[in-house]
Write a protein that holds these residues in place. Structure first.
Motif, PDB file in Angstrom:
ATOM      1  N   GLU A  74       0.866  -1.171   0.000  1.00 29.34           N
ATOM      2  CA  GLU A  74       0.000   0.000   0.000  1.00 29.34           C
ATOM      3  C   GLU A  74       0.906   1.226   0.000  1.00 29.34           C
ATOM      4  O   GLU A  74       1.809   1.348   0.828  1.00 29.34           O
ATOM      5  CB  GLU A  74      -0.905  -0.002   1.224  1.00 29.34           C
ATOM      6  CG  GLU A  74      -1.931   1.113   1.235  1.00 29.34           C
ATOM      7  CD  GLU A  74      -2.925   0.983   2.366  1.00 29.34           C
ATOM      8  OE1 GLU A  74      -2.996   1.901   3.205  1.00 29.34           O
ATOM      9  OE2 GLU A  74      -3.624  -0.052   2.420  1.00 29.34           O
ATOM     10  N   SER A  75       0.666   2.121  -0.956  1.00 30.94           N
ATOM     11  CA  SER A  75       1.548   3.273  -1.091  1.00 30.94           C
ATOM     12  C   SER A  75       0.764   4.448  -1.665  1.00 30.94           C
ATOM     13  O   SER A  75      -0.251   4.265  -2.338  1.00 30.94           O
ATOM     14  CB  SER A  75       2.735   2.927  -1.999  1.00 30.94           C
ATOM     15  OG  SER A  75       3.635   4.015  -2.078  1.00 30.94           O
ATOM     16  N   ALA A  76       1.286   5.631  -1.394  1.00 27.94           N
ATOM     17  CA  ALA A  76       0.640   6.859  -1.866  1.00 27.94           C
ATOM     18  C   ALA A  76       1.484   7.482  -2.964  1.00 27.94           C
ATOM     19  O   ALA A  76       2.712   7.360  -2.979  1.00 27.94           O
ATOM     20  CB  ALA A  76       0.468   7.847  -0.721  1.00 27.94           C
ATOM     21  N   SER A  77       0.815   8.141  -3.912  1.00 21.05           N
ATOM     22  CA  SER A  77       1.485   8.881  -4.974  1.00 21.05           C
ATOM     23  C   SER A  77       1.080  10.346  -4.859  1.00 21.05           C
ATOM     24  O   SER A  77      -0.090  10.695  -5.040  1.00 21.05           O
ATOM     25  CB  SER A  77       1.090   8.325  -6.353  1.00 21.05           C
ATOM     26  OG  SER A  77       1.565   9.190  -7.373  1.00 21.05           O
ATOM     27  N   GLU A  78       2.056  11.177  -4.556  1.00 21.25           N
ATOM     28  CA  GLU A  78       1.763  12.610  -4.484  1.00 21.25           C
ATOM     29  C   GLU A  78       1.415  13.161  -5.862  1.00 21.25           C
ATOM     30  O   GLU A  78       0.582  14.064  -5.991  1.00 21.25           O
ATOM     31  CB  GLU A  78       2.963  13.350  -3.908  1.00 21.25           C
ATOM     32  CG  GLU A  78       3.244  13.035  -2.435  1.00 21.25           C
ATOM     33  CD  GLU A  78       4.366  13.886  -1.890  1.00 21.25           C
ATOM     34  OE1 GLU A  78       4.849  14.773  -2.629  1.00 21.25           O
ATOM     35  OE2 GLU A  78       4.761  13.672  -0.721  1.00 21.25           O
ATOM     36  N   ALA A  79       2.058  12.608  -6.917  1.00 16.68           N
ATOM     37  CA  ALA A  79       1.780  13.096  -8.266  1.00 16.68           C
ATOM     38  C   ALA A  79       0.340  12.837  -8.676  1.00 16.68           C
ATOM     39  O   ALA A  79      -0.268  13.640  -9.390  1.00 16.68           O
ATOM     40  CB  ALA A  79       2.731  12.434  -9.260  1.00 16.68           C
ATOM     41  N   MET A  80      -0.218  11.715  -8.226  1.00 15.80           N
ATOM     42  CA  MET A  80      -1.605  11.374  -8.564  1.00 15.80           C
ATOM     43  C   MET A  80      -2.571  11.837  -7.488  1.00 15.80           C
ATOM     44  O   MET A  80      -3.787  11.863  -7.724  1.00 15.80           O
ATOM     45  CB  MET A  80      -1.742   9.865  -8.777  1.00 15.80           C
ATOM     46  CG  MET A  80      -0.885   9.314  -9.900  1.00 15.80           C
ATOM     47  SD  MET A  80      -1.081   7.533 -10.138  1.00 15.80           S
ATOM     48  CE  MET A  80      -2.759   7.470 -10.749  1.00 15.80           C
ATOM     49  N   GLY A  81      -2.055  12.164  -6.309  1.00 12.99           N
ATOM     50  CA  GLY A  81      -2.928  12.590  -5.225  1.00 12.99           C
ATOM     51  C   GLY A  81      -3.803  11.466  -4.712  1.00 12.99           C
ATOM     52  O   GLY A  81      -4.908  11.702  -4.222  1.00 12.99           O
ATOM     53  N   ARG A  82      -3.290  10.238  -4.803  1.00 11.25           N
ATOM     54  CA  ARG A  82      -4.088   9.083  -4.397  1.00 11.25           C
ATOM     55  C   ARG A  82      -3.204   8.079  -3.669  1.00 11.25           C
ATOM     56  O   ARG A  82      -1.974   8.081  -3.825  1.00 11.25           O
ATOM     57  CB  ARG A  82      -4.740   8.396  -5.604  1.00 11.25           C
ATOM     58  CG  ARG A  82      -5.722   9.286  -6.367  1.00 11.25           C
ATOM     59  CD  ARG A  82      -6.142   8.624  -7.672  1.00 11.25           C
ATOM     60  NE  ARG A  82      -6.961   9.510  -8.487  1.00 11.25           N
ATOM     61  CZ  ARG A  82      -8.285   9.422  -8.609  1.00 11.25           C
ATOM     62  NH1 ARG A  82      -8.931   8.466  -7.951  1.00 11.25           N
ATOM     63  NH2 ARG A  82      -8.953  10.251  -9.368  1.00 11.25           N
ATOM     64  N   THR A  83      -3.866   7.210  -2.913  1.00 16.96           N
ATOM     65  CA  THR A  83      -3.204   6.109  -2.228  1.00 16.96           C
ATOM     66  C   THR A  83      -3.835   4.814  -2.720  1.00 16.96           C
ATOM     67  O   THR A  83      -5.053   4.717  -2.833  1.00 16.96           O
ATOM     68  CB  THR A  83      -3.352   6.231  -0.708  1.00 16.96           C
ATOM     69  OG1 THR A  83      -2.781   7.476  -0.276  1.00 16.96           O
ATOM     70  CG2 THR A  83      -2.638   5.088   0.004  1.00 16.96           C
ATOM     71  N   PHE A  84      -2.984   3.801  -3.016  1.00 18.91           N
ATOM     72  CA  PHE A  84      -3.478   2.564  -3.606  1.00 18.91           C
ATOM     73  C   PHE A  84      -3.039   1.364  -2.770  1.00 18.91           C
ATOM     74  O   PHE A  84      -1.918   1.340  -2.232  1.00 18.91           O
ATOM     75  CB  PHE A  84      -2.951   2.385  -5.031  1.00 18.91           C
ATOM     76  CG  PHE A  84      -3.368   3.479  -5.966  1.00 18.91           C
ATOM     77  CD1 PHE A  84      -4.636   3.471  -6.526  1.00 18.91           C
ATOM     78  CD2 PHE A  84      -2.505   4.513  -6.285  1.00 18.91           C
ATOM     79  CE1 PHE A  84      -5.026   4.477  -7.388  1.00 18.91           C
ATOM     80  CE2 PHE A  84      -2.890   5.521  -7.147  1.00 18.91           C
ATOM     81  CZ  PHE A  84      -4.160   5.504  -7.697  1.00 18.91           C
ATOM     82  N   ASP A  85      -3.930   0.387  -2.707  1.00 16.53           N
ATOM     83  CA  ASP A  85      -3.608  -0.939  -2.184  1.00 16.53           C
ATOM     84  C   ASP A  85      -3.409  -1.826  -3.408  1.00 16.53           C
ATOM     85  O   ASP A  85      -4.355  -2.089  -4.150  1.00 16.53           O
ATOM     86  CB  ASP A  85      -4.752  -1.449  -1.302  1.00 16.53           C
ATOM     87  CG  ASP A  85      -4.461  -2.834  -0.729  1.00 16.53           C
ATOM     88  OD1 ASP A  85      -3.335  -3.332  -0.938  1.00 16.53           O
ATOM     89  OD2 ASP A  85      -5.350  -3.415  -0.083  1.00 16.53           O
ATOM     90  N   VAL A  86      -2.163  -2.297  -3.642  1.00 17.27           N
ATOM     91  CA  VAL A  86      -1.795  -2.904  -4.918  1.00 17.27           C
ATOM     92  C   VAL A  86      -1.358  -4.352  -4.708  1.00 17.27           C
ATOM     93  O   VAL A  86      -0.607  -4.658  -3.775  1.00 17.27           O
ATOM     94  CB  VAL A  86      -0.643  -2.110  -5.588  1.00 17.27           C
ATOM     95  CG1 VAL A  86      -0.301  -2.714  -6.945  1.00 17.27           C
ATOM     96  CG2 VAL A  86      -1.021  -0.652  -5.739  1.00 17.27           C
ATOM     97  N   PHE A  87      -1.845  -5.227  -5.607  1.00 17.87           N
ATOM     98  CA  PHE A  87      -1.314  -6.589  -5.733  1.00 17.87           C
ATOM     99  C   PHE A  87      -0.719  -6.695  -7.124  1.00 17.87           C
ATOM    100  O   PHE A  87      -1.417  -6.544  -8.120  1.00 17.87           O
ATOM    101  CB  PHE A  87      -2.410  -7.634  -5.548  1.00 17.87           C
ATOM    102  CG  PHE A  87      -1.927  -9.050  -5.780  1.00 17.87           C
ATOM    103  CD1 PHE A  87      -1.199  -9.704  -4.815  1.00 17.87           C
ATOM    104  CD2 PHE A  87      -2.184  -9.693  -6.977  1.00 17.87           C
ATOM    105  CE1 PHE A  87      -0.742 -10.997  -5.020  1.00 17.87           C
ATOM    106  CE2 PHE A  87      -1.729 -10.987  -7.199  1.00 17.87           C
ATOM    107  CZ  PHE A  87      -1.012 -11.636  -6.208  1.00 17.87           C
ATOM    108  N   ALA A  88       0.603  -6.916  -7.215  1.00 14.29           N
ATOM    109  CA  ALA A  88       1.317  -6.966  -8.487  1.00 14.29           C
ATOM    110  C   ALA A  88       1.892  -8.361  -8.680  1.00 14.29           C
ATOM    111  O   ALA A  88       2.485  -8.929  -7.762  1.00 14.29           O
ATOM    112  CB  ALA A  88       2.445  -5.923  -8.515  1.00 14.29           C
TER     113      ALA A  88
END
Length: 913
Positions: free
Chosen positions: A511-525
């Motif tokens: 789970e990480s946040a992107s300041e460029a996108m202004g969003r935080t995602f819970d990701v399974f890669a």
């Protein structure tokens, strides 16, 4: 642009056709004029007729108008050039146009692509193109000759036209169409040499016969022509017949010929020549077709035998059809699989093994493939020998014979039931998979890493996304674009993480946040094939993360508020546990540092300020502090530790509340101190200044205030002389503490002192005290113990109004409790009836102990325990002076358990004279 180029190509092709047909027609027509048109009466060999028919047969139907126009223009032009009238020229042009149209239509109506090596095609060519077409042309031409050209002899002209044009079609068109036929051995080098030899021999023999007049040599070109049919086939006949026909026609037109030597008229000679050539060439074509078909049949039979041997051993089910789509062969595999016999399967019977629901579609597909002569593939259900329908794959392709002519079809059928089931399952699985990813609430995408020239991952490109992707990322039309194209400021950490997944082969959940996108995602890669690709399933948890952060902040604020509330409660409790304003102020300062401040101080005007604020303090706050009275104090808090954050606006409500609560307790303590001082003064006024002195007794008394209450309360004692010489001793306890309790105690003690001299017994005294308690200045609840001692006899009369029993301690022996004379406490409303009393005799040296319940009663234990403790302490001190006994008993009782109530102890030793 493409359609324009196609139109240009069609135009160029039609121009070429027009020029070629017009030129060839003009050459053939001019040869005919040159050979036979000198007097205008002789029958002609007309090669141009063969040119037009061959062009129509070879050309597309859409180009027929070009062929007809070219022939008509050439005919009219030559006729006019040869001084034939315009009307007649047009009439001859119409005849020469109608003639090939009829012939070509009849021929192509029988066979789509004429092959003169086949007897059927040869017969259609001879009947339609050589005979029928020229016959129609002869009728039209003869009519034009007699009507438009003022000629006579319609029948003669028609016959010559028919024979001449028929021969032209047979020779020229036959040669052109014959060359298009490909016999099995046409391309062999030896056969080519043989072809040139025979054609050369036929030409040489024809020249010899025409110019030498040797009748015996006529058998040579005839034999060569027939030999061409046997040895070379249709192509040889076409070339040989054309050479012989053109040489014979040229010789006859030039006056060289066999017919003069045989004394035959020229007209008859021409007719004989045309008929002879027609018969010979037609016969040679027939021989060539028969020989070719036999060779083809032999080749095909050998091929069929080899094919059957191969097909019957092949794992697939093979089949063959004729050119009309009828099944002519099924391999053994078909019969073994379907259970059909050869009689049941051939023809159209094989369709009976096809599933009824698929049968019509399969039949149409086969018919369309046969009509178009194109390959096809089919999937359908085929019944096996056990009656079960299994999926089969059928593939067919068109056949050509050894001459390249269209034939039937050959194909194979493979049992693909398991594969089909697997494919259906895969399609259904893929459909469910795509439906799942189109409907799930999570975002999904497939991407591939983008590398720089050195092979380092620098970006990634989206290959596939689901509908939720856009709403969760805010990225539109992402497929085909890279992440940095869509989000120029995207953090490098995302690219590095996905490169590790794509090339490292390990899945990641983070789970990480992107300041460029202004969003935080819970990701399974997870990595996918080929290497360098990865798939993501993710959720936009920005709202959840913000809610969690708000919740954590709220929880932190709640914990901070709870800790502060606990601290306030602890400080309040700590201050309440300390008596006196000064003690509470010291406790407050001690409890604030270091928990709230590194240094705390209370500043009250007119009092010692104590230590000042530390010079190295980095944060100081001063709070108003109500300490009671006209003066207002200040609570000064300071921070000196640089690691502790300075006081902020968010701290002020807590600190203000803390100062306010502490001020209430400090003010309460000051009021308490003042009341204590007043109560102490009242205490001194209410308690006896001195005890009764009498020769028969030794008496001492002690009053002890409660440890957590005022010094004075409702406990009291009294000693007084009675009129009859007895000595009165009293102890009492008014419920409560403070000034009110002390005042009530004073009134009750005064009442007892006033009533006792006039009351005969202790019980009667208590009854009269009850009447006092019921009065307006009485009491709600009080206990009293009273005794009257006769110093002469030692008689002791005593009574209790709810009071603990007196303890009698004889000079020797065990102590005893004086249990008699007990009655209810003094309370409102009470009973005015007499209360009983009891009597005993005190031995000389005995000690009587009177006390209040504050001395023996404790909250955490029963009264019996306290009474036992008092008895033990008194027995240990029975020989001590009464003053010492009072002090030491009180000390022993308080030392062991403390006292939560004020207490009175009176010790009286009886020592008669």
């Amino acid at each position: 642009m493409t359609s324009r180029l196609a139109m240009d190509a069609d135009a160029r092709r039609r121009v070429c056709i027009f020029i070629a047909v017009a030129a060839a027609y003009a050459v053939g027509s001019q040869l005919s004029y040159s050979w036979f048109g000198a007097d205008g009466t002789g029958a002609s060999f007309f090669p141009a007729a063969g040119v037009t028919l061959a062009a129509l047969v070879i050309a597309r139907r859409a180009d027929w108008v070009v062929v007809v126009a070219a022939a008509a223009l050439a005919e009219i032009s030559l006729d006019l050039w040869h001084d034939i009238g315009p009307a007649a020229s047009v009439g001859y042009a119409v005849a020469n146009v109608v003639q090939p149209l009829v012939g070509a239509t009849l021929l192509l109506g029988v066979v789509a692509r004429p092959d003169l090596s086949r007897l059927r095609d040869l017969v259609a060519f001879l009947g339609g193109a050589v005979v029928a077409g020229p016959a129609v042309g002869a009728v039209v031409g003869a009519t034009a000759f007699t009507v438009l050209d003022d000629g006579d002899g319609w029948l003669r002209f028609a016959g010559e036209w028919w024979v001449g044009d028929g021969l032209g079609v047979l020779v020229v068109a036959g040669a052109i169409l014959g060359v298009r036929s490909d016999p099995p051995t046409a391309g062999r080098p030896l056969r080519l040499i043989e072809t040139f030899v025979l054609v050369g021999a036929a030409g040489a023999a024809t020249v010899a016969v025409a110019w030498s007049g040797e009748v015996g040599l006529i058998a040579v070109p005839i034999g060569v022509l027939l030999a061409s049919g046997f040895r070379i086939g249709v192509r040889g006949v076409a070339l040989t017949g054309a050479v012989v026909s053109f040489i014979a026609a040229h010789a006859t037109a030039g006056g060289h010929g066999l017919w003069e030597d045989l004394d035959v008229a020229p007209d008859a000679g021409l007719l004989y020549l045309q008929l002879t050539l027609a018969v010979l060439i037609a016969a040679a074509y027939g021989i060539a077709a028969e020989v070719g078909e036999r060779e083809t049949s032999a080749v095909e039979r050998n091929a069929a035998l080899r094919f059957r041997a191969m097909a019957d051993s092949a794992p697939a089910m093979l089949w063959v059809t004729d050119d009309e789509g009828r099944c002519t062969y099924l391999s053994r595999g078909w019969y073994a699989f379907t259970g059909q016999t050869e009689e049941e399967g051939l023809g159209a019977g094989w369709l009976d093994a096809v599933h009824p629901d698929d049968r019509e579609a399969v039949r149409r597909a086969h018919e369309q493939a046969v009509a178009a002569h194109e390959p096809f593939t089919l999937d359908y259900r085929l019944r096996d020998a056990e009656g079960r329908y299994r999926w089969a794959f059928d593939a067919g392709r068109p056949l050509t014979d050894v001459r390249g002519r269209p034939g039937g079809f050959i194909g194979s059928v493979i049992d693909v039931h398991e594969r089909t089931r697997t494919e259906v399952a895969l399609r259904e699985s893929e459909a469910r998979f795509r439906a799942l990813f189109a409907s799930i609430d999570e975002g999904y995408c497939l991407a591939e890493m983008v590398l720089d020239p050195d092979g380092r991952p620098v970006d990634y490109r989206f290959l596939e996304t689901n509908p939720v992707f856009e709403s969760m990322t805010g990225l539109r039309d992402a497929v085909g674009h890279t992440a940095l194209e869509l989000v120029p400021g995207l953090e490098q950490a995302w690219i590095d993480t996905y490169a590790e997944v794509a090339f490292g082969g390990a899945t990641r959940r983070f789970e990480s946040a992107s300041e460029a996108m202004g969003r935080t995602f819970d990701v399974f890669a997870t990595p996918v094939e080929p290497r360098g690709r990865f798939a993501l399933v993710f959720t936009d948890v920005t709202a959840r993360r913000r809610a969690e952060e708000a919740l954590r902040a709220s929880e932190a604020a709640e914990r901070r508020a709870r800790r502060r509330a606990e601290l306030i409660a602890e400080i309040v409790s700590g201050l309440e546990a300390v008596e006196g304003a000064e003690g509470r102020a010291e406790r407050l300062v001690a409890m604030l540092a270091p928990r709230v401040a590194d240094h705390a101080a209370i500043r009250i005007p007119g009092e010692d300020p104590g230590p000042g604020t530390p010079l190295r303090a980095h944060s100081v706050v001063t709070l108003p502090l109500d300490v009671g009275g006209p003066r207002s104090g200040r609570l000064v808090l300071s921070l000196t530790n640089p690691e502790r954050p300075a006081y902020g606006a968010e701290d002020m409500p807590f600190l203000t509340d803390l100062a306010g609560r502490a001020g209430v307790l400090l003010a309460s303590a000051r009021i308490h101190d003042e009341e204590r001082r007043v109560a102490l003064s009242l205490q001194r006024a209410l308690l006896p200044e001195r005890l009764l002195e009498h020769a028969a007794i030794e008496v001492a008394a002690r009053y002890t205030a409660a440890g957590d209450a005022l010094e004075v309360g409702g406990d009291w004692y009294e000693t007084l002389p009675l009129p009859d010489g007895r000595i009165g001793i009293a102890v009492g306890d008014v419920v409560g503490h403070g000034l009110e309790a002390a005042a009530t105690m004073g009134r009750l003690r005064t009442a007892l002192a006033a009533l006792a001299p006039h009351t005969p017994s202790p019980g009667a005294l208590l009854a009269r005290l009850q009447q006092f308690a019921d009065g307006p200045n009485g009491t709600d609840f009080a206990t009293v113990g009273f005794a009257a001692l006769d110093p002469a006899t030692g008689r002791l009369d005593y009574a209790y109004a709810g009071h603990p029993p007196m303890l009698l301690l004889p000079p020797d022996g065990p102590a005893a409790w004086l249990e008699g004379g007990r009655s209810m406490p003094l309370c409102r409303p009470g009973s005015g009836r007499d209360r009983g009393h009891a009597s005993t005799v005190l031995p000389a040296g005995a000690v009587l102990l009177l006390y209040t319940d504050g001395l023996v009663e404790r909250r955490e234990e029963s009264m019996d325990v306290g009474l036992g403790r008092l008895r033990a302490a008194a027995e240990d001190l029975r020989d001590a002076p009464v003053a010492d006994m009072c002090d030491r008993v009180v000390a022993a009782m308080i030392r062991e358990t403390g006292n939560s109530d004020d207490a009175v102890l009176v010790c009286l030793r009886f020592r008669p004279a």
